[in-house]
Motif scaffolding. Sequence first.
Motif, PDB file in Angstrom:
ATOM      1  N   MET A 109      63.723  62.666  86.950  1.00 17.99           N
ATOM      2  CA  MET A 109      63.479  63.217  85.623  1.00 17.99           C
ATOM      3  C   MET A 109      62.160  62.656  85.113  1.00 17.99           C
ATOM      4  SD  MET A 109      66.035  63.084  82.439  1.00 17.99           S
ATOM      5  CE  MET A 109      65.528  63.583  80.851  1.00 17.99           C
ATOM      6  N   ASN A 110      61.237  63.546  84.843  1.00 18.06           N
ATOM      7  CA  ASN A 110      59.912  63.141  84.406  1.00 18.06           C
ATOM      8  C   ASN A 110      59.717  63.550  82.943  1.00 18.06           C
ATOM      9  OD1 ASN A 110      57.333  62.271  84.306  1.00 18.06           O
ATOM     10  ND2 ASN A 110      56.496  63.796  85.707  1.00 18.06           N
ATOM     11  N   ILE A 111      59.545  62.565  82.074  1.00 17.20           N
ATOM     12  CA  ILE A 111      59.334  62.820  80.649  1.00 17.20           C
ATOM     13  C   ILE A 111      57.882  62.494  80.326  1.00 17.20           C
ATOM     14  CG2 ILE A 111      59.985  62.168  78.323  1.00 17.20           C
ATOM     15  CD1 ILE A 111      62.721  61.408  79.385  1.00 17.20           C
ATOM     16  N   ASP A 112      57.153  63.491  79.855  1.00 16.01           N
ATOM     17  CA  ASP A 112      55.756  63.226  79.509  1.00 16.01           C
ATOM     18  C   ASP A 112      55.661  62.709  78.069  1.00 16.01           C
ATOM     19  OD1 ASP A 112      56.450  65.635  78.358  1.00 16.01           O
ATOM     20  OD2 ASP A 112      54.461  66.509  78.575  1.00 16.01           O
ATOM     21  N   HIS A 113      54.487  62.302  77.714  1.00 13.53           N
ATOM     22  CA  HIS A 113      54.238  61.661  76.422  1.00 13.53           C
ATOM     23  C   HIS A 113      54.541  62.603  75.255  1.00 13.53           C
ATOM     24  CE1 HIS A 113      51.665  60.294  73.034  1.00 13.53           C
ATOM     25  NE2 HIS A 113      52.177  59.136  73.376  1.00 13.53           N
ATOM     26  N   ASN A 114      54.127  63.860  75.360  1.00 17.12           N
ATOM     27  CA  ASN A 114      54.322  64.805  74.261  1.00 17.12           C
ATOM     28  C   ASN A 114      55.803  65.072  73.994  1.00 17.12           C
ATOM     29  OD1 ASN A 114      51.589  65.093  73.813  1.00 17.12           O
ATOM     30  ND2 ASN A 114      51.394  66.775  75.269  1.00 17.12           N
ATOM     31  N   THR A 115      56.600  65.129  75.049  1.00 21.92           N
ATOM     32  CA  THR A 115      58.038  65.332  74.871  1.00 21.92           C
ATOM     33  C   THR A 115      58.669  64.136  74.177  1.00 21.92           C
ATOM     34  OG1 THR A 115      58.075  66.653  76.889  1.00 21.92           O
ATOM     35  CG2 THR A 115      60.180  65.855  76.067  1.00 21.92           C
ATOM     36  N   LEU A 116      58.261  62.962  74.563  1.00 27.39           N
ATOM     37  CA  LEU A 116      58.789  61.747  73.948  1.00 27.39           C
ATOM     38  C   LEU A 116      58.385  61.654  72.478  1.00 27.39           C
ATOM     39  CD1 LEU A 116      60.415  59.231  74.608  1.00 27.39           C
ATOM     40  CD2 LEU A 116      58.268  58.085  75.154  1.00 27.39           C
ATOM     41  N   VAL A 117      57.156  62.001  72.160  1.00 25.56           N
ATOM     42  CA  VAL A 117      56.689  61.980  70.768  1.00 25.56           C
ATOM     43  C   VAL A 117      57.451  63.008  69.942  1.00 25.56           C
ATOM     44  CG1 VAL A 117      54.703  62.497  69.282  1.00 25.56           C
ATOM     45  CG2 VAL A 117      54.408  61.055  71.286  1.00 25.56           C
ATOM     46  N   LEU A 118      57.659  64.200  70.474  1.00 25.74           N
ATOM     47  CA  LEU A 118      58.411  65.233  69.765  1.00 25.74           C
ATOM     48  C   LEU A 118      59.842  64.776  69.490  1.00 25.74           C
ATOM     49  CD1 LEU A 118      58.530  68.167  68.694  1.00 25.74           C
ATOM     50  CD2 LEU A 118      59.318  68.816  70.983  1.00 25.74           C
ATOM     51  N   PHE A 119      60.484  64.166  70.467  1.00 25.76           N
ATOM     52  CA  PHE A 119      61.843  63.660  70.276  1.00 25.76           C
ATOM     53  C   PHE A 119      61.865  62.568  69.219  1.00 25.76           C
ATOM     54  CE2 PHE A 119      65.053  60.450  71.334  1.00 25.76           C
ATOM     55  CZ  PHE A 119      66.193  61.209  71.135  1.00 25.76           C
ATOM     56  N   ALA A 120      60.918  61.641  69.262  1.00 23.97           N
ATOM     57  CA  ALA A 120      60.895  60.535  68.305  1.00 23.97           C
ATOM     58  C   ALA A 120      60.665  61.041  66.881  1.00 23.97           C
ATOM     59  CB  ALA A 120      59.814  59.534  68.692  1.00 23.97           C
ATOM     60  N   LYS A 121      59.763  61.995  66.723  1.00 30.12           N
ATOM     61  CA  LYS A 121      59.505  62.537  65.385  1.00 30.12           C
ATOM     62  C   LYS A 121      60.706  63.304  64.859  1.00 30.12           C
ATOM     63  CE  LYS A 121      54.490  62.873  65.526  1.00 30.12           C
ATOM     64  NZ  LYS A 121      53.340  63.790  65.426  1.00 30.12           N
ATOM     65  N   SER A 122      61.340  64.078  65.706  1.00 27.73           N
ATOM     66  CA  SER A 122      62.506  64.850  65.279  1.00 27.73           C
ATOM     67  C   SER A 122      63.671  63.933  64.938  1.00 27.73           C
ATOM     68  CB  SER A 122      62.930  65.817  66.377  1.00 27.73           C
ATOM     69  OG  SER A 122      61.902  66.734  66.646  1.00 27.73           O
ATOM     70  N   PHE A 123      63.925  62.950  65.775  1.00 27.81           N
ATOM     71  CA  PHE A 123      65.008  62.009  65.515  1.00 27.81           C
ATOM     72  C   PHE A 123      64.749  61.246  64.226  1.00 27.81           C
ATOM     73  CE2 PHE A 123      66.945  57.793  65.927  1.00 27.81           C
ATOM     74  CZ  PHE A 123      68.268  58.170  66.051  1.00 27.81           C
ATOM     75  N   GLY A 124      63.528  60.800  64.003  1.00 27.90           N
ATOM     76  CA  GLY A 124      63.195  60.079  62.776  1.00 27.90           C
ATOM     77  C   GLY A 124      63.377  60.936  61.542  1.00 27.90           C
ATOM     78  N   LEU A 125      62.996  62.206  61.633  1.00 27.64           N
ATOM     79  CA  LEU A 125      63.156  63.122  60.503  1.00 27.64           C
ATOM     80  C   LEU A 125      64.626  63.311  60.162  1.00 27.64           C
ATOM     81  CD1 LEU A 125      62.063  65.261  58.494  1.00 27.64           C
ATOM     82  CD2 LEU A 125      62.298  66.913  60.354  1.00 27.64           C
ATOM     83  N   PHE A 126      65.446  63.607  61.166  1.00 28.45           N
ATOM     84  CA  PHE A 126      66.864  63.833  60.905  1.00 28.45           C
ATOM     85  C   PHE A 126      67.569  62.556  60.466  1.00 28.45           C
ATOM     86  CE2 PHE A 126      66.165  67.458  63.944  1.00 28.45           C
ATOM     87  CZ  PHE A 126      66.148  68.415  62.953  1.00 28.45           C
ATOM     88  N   TYR A 127      67.141  61.419  60.982  1.00 29.18           N
ATOM     89  CA  TYR A 127      67.716  60.135  60.568  1.00 29.18           C
ATOM     90  C   TYR A 127      67.417  59.882  59.090  1.00 29.18           C
ATOM     91  CZ  TYR A 127      68.379  55.100  60.230  1.00 29.18           C
ATOM     92  OH  TYR A 127      68.761  53.859  59.831  1.00 29.18           O
ATOM     93  N   MET A 128      66.181  60.090  58.672  1.00 32.35           N
ATOM     94  CA  MET A 128      65.824  59.845  57.272  1.00 32.35           C
ATOM     95  C   MET A 128      66.491  60.854  56.343  1.00 32.35           C
ATOM     96  SD  MET A 128      64.235  57.111  57.215  1.00 32.35           S
ATOM     97  CE  MET A 128      63.746  57.086  55.520  1.00 32.35           C
ATOM     98  N   MET A 129      66.676  62.078  56.795  1.00 28.48           N
ATOM     99  CA  MET A 129      67.398  63.065  55.982  1.00 28.48           C
ATOM    100  C   MET A 129      68.854  62.654  55.798  1.00 28.48           C
ATOM    101  SD  MET A 129      65.737  66.597  57.459  1.00 28.48           S
ATOM    102  CE  MET A 129      66.988  67.640  56.775  1.00 28.48           C
TER     103      MET A 129
END
Length: 53
Positions: free
Chosen positions: A1-21
Motif C-alpha cells: 500500500m503506497n500512500i503519497d503525500h497529497n493523500t496523507l495531507v487530504l486525510f489529515a485536513k479532513s479528519f481535523g475539520l470533522f474533529y473540530m466540528m
Amino acid sequence: MNIDHNTLVLFAKSFGLFYMMAVFACVVVYACWPSNQSKFDRAARSILEVDGE
C-alpha cells in the motif's frame, strides 16, 4: 500500500475539520443544556459580587 503525500495531507485536513466540528457541537450542546444554566448564571454573577465590602 503506497500512500503519497497529497493523500496523507487530504486525510489529515479532513479528519481535523470533522474533529473540530464534533468538538464545537459538543461544547454548544453542553452550554445550552438546561441543567447547566445555574452554573453559568452563578459564574456570570460572581464577577459582580464583592466579598471584601
